[in-house]
Design a protein around this motif. Structure first.
Motif, PDB file in Angstrom:
ATOM      1  N   THR A   1       1.539   5.244 -11.253  1.00 32.06           N
ATOM      2  CA  THR A   1       0.683   6.100 -10.112  1.00 32.06           C
ATOM      3  C   THR A   1      -1.123   6.390 -11.332  1.00 32.06           C
ATOM      4  OG1 THR A   1       2.068   7.464  -9.610  1.00 32.06           O
ATOM      5  CG2 THR A   1       0.177   8.703  -8.973  1.00 32.06           C
ATOM      6  N   ASP A   2      -0.419   6.739 -12.355  1.00 35.60           N
ATOM      7  CA  ASP A   2      -2.243   6.612 -13.007  1.00 35.60           C
ATOM      8  C   ASP A   2      -3.280   5.240 -13.343  1.00 35.60           C
ATOM      9  OD1 ASP A   2      -1.875   9.066 -14.055  1.00 35.60           O
ATOM     10  OD2 ASP A   2      -0.793   8.585 -16.361  1.00 35.60           O
ATOM     11  N   ILE A   3      -2.146   4.326 -13.344  1.00 38.55           N
ATOM     12  CA  ILE A   3      -2.648   2.873 -13.348  1.00 38.55           C
ATOM     13  C   ILE A   3      -3.378   2.267 -11.952  1.00 38.55           C
ATOM     14  CG2 ILE A   3      -2.321   0.058 -13.590  1.00 38.55           C
ATOM     15  CD1 ILE A   3      -2.314   1.904 -16.692  1.00 38.55           C
ATOM     16  N   ALA A   4      -2.867   2.795 -10.944  1.00 43.05           N
ATOM     17  CA  ALA A   4      -3.045   2.683  -9.231  1.00 43.05           C
ATOM     18  C   ALA A   4      -4.724   3.004  -9.477  1.00 43.05           C
ATOM     19  CB  ALA A   4      -1.604   3.239  -8.705  1.00 43.05           C
TER      20      ALA A   4
ATOM     21  N   LEU B   1       0.716  -0.732   0.494  1.00 40.11           N
ATOM     22  CA  LEU B   1      -0.116   0.054  -0.023  1.00 40.11           C
ATOM     23  C   LEU B   1       0.927   1.430   0.260  1.00 40.11           C
ATOM     24  CD1 LEU B   1      -3.248  -0.979   1.987  1.00 40.11           C
ATOM     25  CD2 LEU B   1      -3.332  -0.395  -0.478  1.00 40.11           C
ATOM     26  N   PRO B   2       2.427   1.332   1.148  1.00 40.67           N
ATOM     27  CA  PRO B   2       2.496   2.696   0.656  1.00 40.67           C
ATOM     28  C   PRO B   2       3.063   2.926  -0.556  1.00 40.67           C
ATOM     29  CG  PRO B   2       3.844   1.802   2.389  1.00 40.67           C
ATOM     30  CD  PRO B   2       2.238   0.633   1.645  1.00 40.67           C
ATOM     31  N   LEU B   3       3.542   1.546  -0.921  1.00 47.09           N
ATOM     32  CA  LEU B   3       4.546   1.205  -2.953  1.00 47.09           C
ATOM     33  C   LEU B   3       2.977   2.507  -3.388  1.00 47.09           C
ATOM     34  CD1 LEU B   3       6.724  -1.499  -2.886  1.00 47.09           C
ATOM     35  CD2 LEU B   3       7.323   1.410  -3.530  1.00 47.09           C
TER      36      LEU B   3
ATOM     37  N   GLY C   1      13.377  -1.999 -14.780  1.00 50.45           N
ATOM     38  CA  GLY C   1      12.836  -1.264 -15.361  1.00 50.45           C
ATOM     39  C   GLY C   1      11.225  -1.987 -15.614  1.00 50.45           C
ATOM     40  N   ALA C   2      11.226  -2.483 -14.725  1.00 51.10           N
ATOM     41  CA  ALA C   2       9.588  -3.484 -14.797  1.00 51.10           C
ATOM     42  C   ALA C   2       8.392  -2.026 -15.017  1.00 51.10           C
ATOM     43  CB  ALA C   2       9.846  -4.145 -13.151  1.00 51.10           C
ATOM     44  N   SER C   3       8.569  -1.285 -13.785  1.00 46.85           N
ATOM     45  CA  SER C   3       7.719  -0.025 -14.018  1.00 46.85           C
ATOM     46  C   SER C   3       7.110   0.036 -16.028  1.00 46.85           C
ATOM     47  CB  SER C   3       8.109   1.745 -13.878  1.00 46.85           C
ATOM     48  OG  SER C   3       9.158   1.494 -15.078  1.00 46.85           O
ATOM     49  N   ALA C   4       7.784  -0.426 -17.135  1.00 47.47           N
ATOM     50  CA  ALA C   4       6.762  -0.423 -18.246  1.00 47.47           C
ATOM     51  C   ALA C   4       6.132  -1.264 -18.210  1.00 47.47           C
ATOM     52  CB  ALA C   4       8.453  -1.981 -19.137  1.00 47.47           C
TER      53      ALA C   4
ATOM     54  N   VAL D   1       7.333  -4.105 -10.024  1.00 51.37           N
ATOM     55  CA  VAL D   1       6.630  -2.650 -10.904  1.00 51.37           C
ATOM     56  C   VAL D   1       6.649  -1.033 -10.125  1.00 51.37           C
ATOM     57  CG1 VAL D   1       4.460  -1.980 -11.941  1.00 51.37           C
ATOM     58  CG2 VAL D   1       5.346  -4.260 -12.433  1.00 51.37           C
ATOM     59  N   PHE D   2       6.254  -1.464  -8.857  1.00 52.60           N
ATOM     60  CA  PHE D   2       6.037   0.137  -8.371  1.00 52.60           C
ATOM     61  C   PHE D   2       7.461   0.358  -7.522  1.00 52.60           C
ATOM     62  CE2 PHE D   2       1.948  -0.598  -9.306  1.00 52.60           C
ATOM     63  CZ  PHE D   2       1.399   0.854  -9.166  1.00 52.60           C
TER      64      PHE D   2
END
Length: 828
Positions: free
Chosen positions: A674-677, A570-572, A657-660, A651-652
């Motif tokens: 953040t958009d996806i969250a 959750l904090p991430l 490079g997992a944020s891809a 990812v977070f």
């Protein structure tokens, strides 16, 4: 008009009377199989009277002149209380369910026949030692003695289910008990499905992204895998990627879906870490919930001393429990004991496959499966040198099997020389940790971590045969490999001394939550896939928070419902969403999102059944993962039905490079994590609103997270299901120590379907203060008060005493049954 009314009234009265009469007749017939726990029975097969004292919870305490007589008594008690369950376990292992259920279970029977479990069990009887064969024979005689009582005494066919389905019950055989253990191995297996999924993912994703969605458990790195397509150039990659995972599950299929295989918790404390100065041990093995539970509590008074704990109907032994001198618990070891092989067929003769020495004939045998309607199906079973051939319609194998090839399975469970039953009998008789570890040398499968405690020390040992692989294995057992390459084939099994072992660790505490046990180089690695990376974090904290532990602190840990996953994710995920922006108007989606975020910000991660936050969190993470992977994986996304915490964290944190994953490939915009969250939280709140309402503060996790102890056969039948299914609001979740694994699919994905059907805590400073519980009741008869009487205690986190004092058992007995030898019987 008055005449019509009178006739309608008369018709209603007649119909109502007939319905009431039918119900009374059904009740009378069903009640005939209720057991009189105070009866006397003259039976064949015992040398002297056997006494079965059932305490207030229906737990049998079995006393006899010899061990054979005691095992006879256990077979008699198991058959009295769980006859239907035993016959279903046996039929499943034999591949004979379709004789009762027809086409619905044909696929189950075919798979069991291809694995050849029952023939292997029959052959394994001769590989047991003399004491174990005697126990198996005595147990079978006890079961058959009750069958004789049912047949001759008009005892309602032994169970109500036999009025609906066939009441033909074959005598119990020693091989049947071994088959039940092998069937449990099938239920606990997971590596086969993981191999197939990993192979498919390597076709869809670059290596770095495969490492995201199926990450290695943190620790030293693992060598890169070959590209699966490069191993099999003729594979149709497009078809492999477009074929959705098979989500269907035939009734009574013993193979668990991915994420629902075996799990468990066990931990122990040495005297130096115990407030009382005696060792402590806690164990709660996790399996799929059913009514009745797979577990059955029993006490056996053997020549080596009394043992008490959890048994499985059909098996003559206490699998988890304690004696006066020793306590033992089991957790799934996640040993990689399965390998899939892609076998190349001879183009000129499809009955031959390529081997390192050229093409060789497959062994084959026809097998006939009889169906309930009188028809039959004949299937041809085939084996290569690596193991049985499994058709492509199972486990999505067709998607990763090239044309002109078949798939075979190597598995330690599939052996005639299976001495696991002998190991279990010796374990019950062990007087110390060292003796118990020695007994484990004969255990073959399913691989387990054996946690032990005696008066002076504690230990953990992996028991089960470890395959010996060649260091040059092309896929290291993580994906299917070419079966004709010598380096890919097993070289046998490793010596028992190579199995991980921990004895009296310096810190005085050891435990396992299916977490990674060791870091050793391949091929001594044990496994690349483990069952837990989360619960272990909470367990470590609870153990370290106290200098010394008590029975109560171990119980508290067993029942702990705080999710370390929620606390870390959750904090991430919400770090740029909390307390940002202006207050939105009431009734808008933005305002609902702000309310949800505010509630989660004040939440401590406790998955309490009475709180709304666990439901919001679980729905959010589920929607988030789906948004992250759906566009990348397409149909393969359905294989990830549960939250993958390490994936979300990678990812977070943008590991490698997992944020891809956060960018939606089909859109022109560049979406951030953040958009996806934020979008996923909105998705979750819409889903919650449709199903549970928009009053977030009134939500209850327990309404969604109901434990579903369903009868495996009658549980889907209208009207009957209200009598045979047991549903309870529960705390916990996928990643809490009080594990309540969710279903993960369907309209109610958060149903609690897999967890601790047995809990036990053993205190060797005061052994009779030890406690245990199971999730339903002792009886499999829906009309018995012992069908669900322990279920509410289990739900509330309560236990019953685990005493070996015979006087205490008699003092609270609901019945004392005596088995008397028939005239002239010498027990032969």
């Amino acid at each position: 008009m008055l005449t019509l009314f009178r006739w309608l009234l008369r018709l209603f009265v007649v119909v109502a009377a007939l319905a009431l009469g039918g119900l009374l007749l059904a009740y009378w017939l069903a009640s005939r199989s209720l057991v009189d726990y105070s009866a006397e029975h003259a039976v064949e097969g015992i040398t002297a009277p056997v006494e079965i004292v059932r305490d207030h919870a229906g737990v049998p305490h079995i006393f006899g002149a010899t061990d054979r007589d005691v095992f006879f008594g256990l077979g008699f008690a198991h058959a009295q209380d769980r006859l239907w369950q035993m016959t279903m376990l046996r039929r499943t292992a034999q591949g004979r369910l379709s004789e009762l259920f027809g086409e619905r279970t044909l696929r189950v029977d075919e798979l069991m026949r291809r694995l050849d479990l029952y023939r292997l069990s029959q052959a394994a009887v001769e590989h047991q030692d003399a004491d174990t064969r005697a126990a198996l024979e005595a147990y079978a005689a006890g079961v058959n003695a009750w069958l004789k009582e049912v047949n001759e005494g008009a005892k309602g066919r032994g169970a109500p289910e036999f009025f609906i389905f066939s009441n033909e019950i074959a005598p119990w055989q020693p091989a049947d008990s071994i088959a039940v253990i092998k069937l449990m191995g099938v239920q606990l297996s997971s590596h086969l499905a993981d191999e197939v999924l990993r192979a498919r993912l390597t076709l869809a994703l670059p290596p770095a992204r495969v490492a995201d969605i199926l990450p290695a458990v943190p620790g030293p790195g693992i060598a890169a895998l070959p590209d699966y397509a490069s191993l099999f150039p003729s594979l149709d990659v497009k078809t492999a990627l477009s074929t959705p995972p098979d989500q269907s599950a035939p009734p009574l299929m013993p193979v668990a879906p991915r994420g629902l295989a075996g799990a468990s918790n066990a931990w122990a404390a040495a005297p130096s870490r115990s407030a009382s100065g005696g060792t402590l041990l806690a164990n709660d093995p996790h399996l799929g919930f059913t009514a009745p539970s797979i577990w059955y509590l029993a006490r056996l008074e053997l020549s080596t001393g009394g043992v008490i704990g959890g048994t499985i109907p059909g098996v003559p032994g206490v699998l988890v429990g304690r004696s006066d001198k020793l306590g033992w618990g089991l957790t799934s070891a996640y040993l990689d004991d399965q390998d899939l092989f892609i076998e190349e067929l001879d183009p000129d003769n499809p009955e031959r496959v390529r081997t390192p020495k050229g093409f060789a004939e497959m062994r084959r045998r026809d097998s006939i499966i009889h169906l309930a309607d009188g028809s039959a199906r004949t299937i041809t079973l085939r084996w290569t040198e690596n193991g049985p051939v499994i058709p492509g319609r199972f486990f999505d194998l067709a998607a990763i099997t090239p044309p002109g090839h078949v798939t075979s399975l190597s598995w330690t469970l599939l052996t005639e020389r299976d001495t696991s039953m002998t190991a279990l009998i010796r374990l019950m008789r062990a007087q110390s940790v060292r003796e118990a570890i020695a007994a484990g040398a004969l255990f073959v499968a399913p691989a387990q971590n054996l946690t032990l405690a005696d008066s002076g020390g504690i230990a953990m040992k992996l028991i089960g045969a470890m395959p010996e692989r060649d260091p040059a294995h092309q896929t290291r057992g993580r994906m299917p490999s070419p079966g004709w390459v010598a380096a890919n084939r097993w070289k046998g099994t490793l010596p028992y001394s190579q199995n991980p072992e921990f004895i009296n660790p310096p810190g005085g505490i050891l435990g396992n939550t299916n977490n990674k046990m060791v870091e050793r180089p391949f091929p001594l690695h044990v496994s690349y896939t483990w069952g837990d990376t989360q619960r272990i974090q909470r367990w470590r904290k609870l153990m370290q928070d106290r200098e010394v532990h008590t029975r109560e602190s171990f119980i508290e840990a067993q029942l702990d419902s705080v999710s370390p996953t929620a606390r870390s994710l959750l904090p991430l995920v919400a770090r740029e969403l909390w307390f940002t922006g202006e207050a939105a108007p009431e009734g808008t989606p933005e305002r609902l999102r702000q309310r949800a975020l505010a509630m989660l910000a004040d939440w401590n991660g406790e998955m309490n059944e009475h709180l709304p936050e666990p439901l919001i969190y679980a729905a959010w993470m589920r929607a988030l993962q789906d948004r992250l992977i759906r566009d990348e994986l397409g149909p393969l996304a359905a294989a990830f039905s549960h939250l993958e915490p390490l994936f979300i964290e990678r990812v977070f944190r943008d590991v490698g490079g997992a944020s891809a994953w956060c960018d939606i490939r089909q859109s022109t915009a560049q979406e951030s994590c953040t958009d996806i969250a934020r979008m996923a939280l909105d998705d979750a709140l819409v889903w919650i609103g449709e199903k549970w309402g928009t009053d977030l503060e009134s939500l209850r996790w327990g309404d969604a997270h109901q434990a579903t102890h369903d009868h495996q056969v009658l549980g889907d039948i209208p009207f009957l299901k209200w009598f045979v299914n047991i549903h309870q609001s529960t705390s916990g979740g996928d990643n809490t120590l009080m594990r309540g694994r969710t279903k993960g699919s369907g309209p109610n994905p958060f149903l609690n379907v897999h967890g601790a059907g047995y809990r036990g805590v053993y205190d060797f400073a005061d052994p009779d203060a030890s406690v245990f519980i199971i999730s339903t009741g002792q009886s499999g008869h829906p009309l018995s008060r012992h069908y669900d009487d322990l279920g509410e205690l289990w739900r509330r986190g309560e236990y019953i005493p685990m005493s070996l004092d015979p006087e205490l058992a008699r003092a609270a007995a609901v019945g004392v049954m005596r088995l008397l030898p028939e005239d002239g019987d010498e027990g032969g």
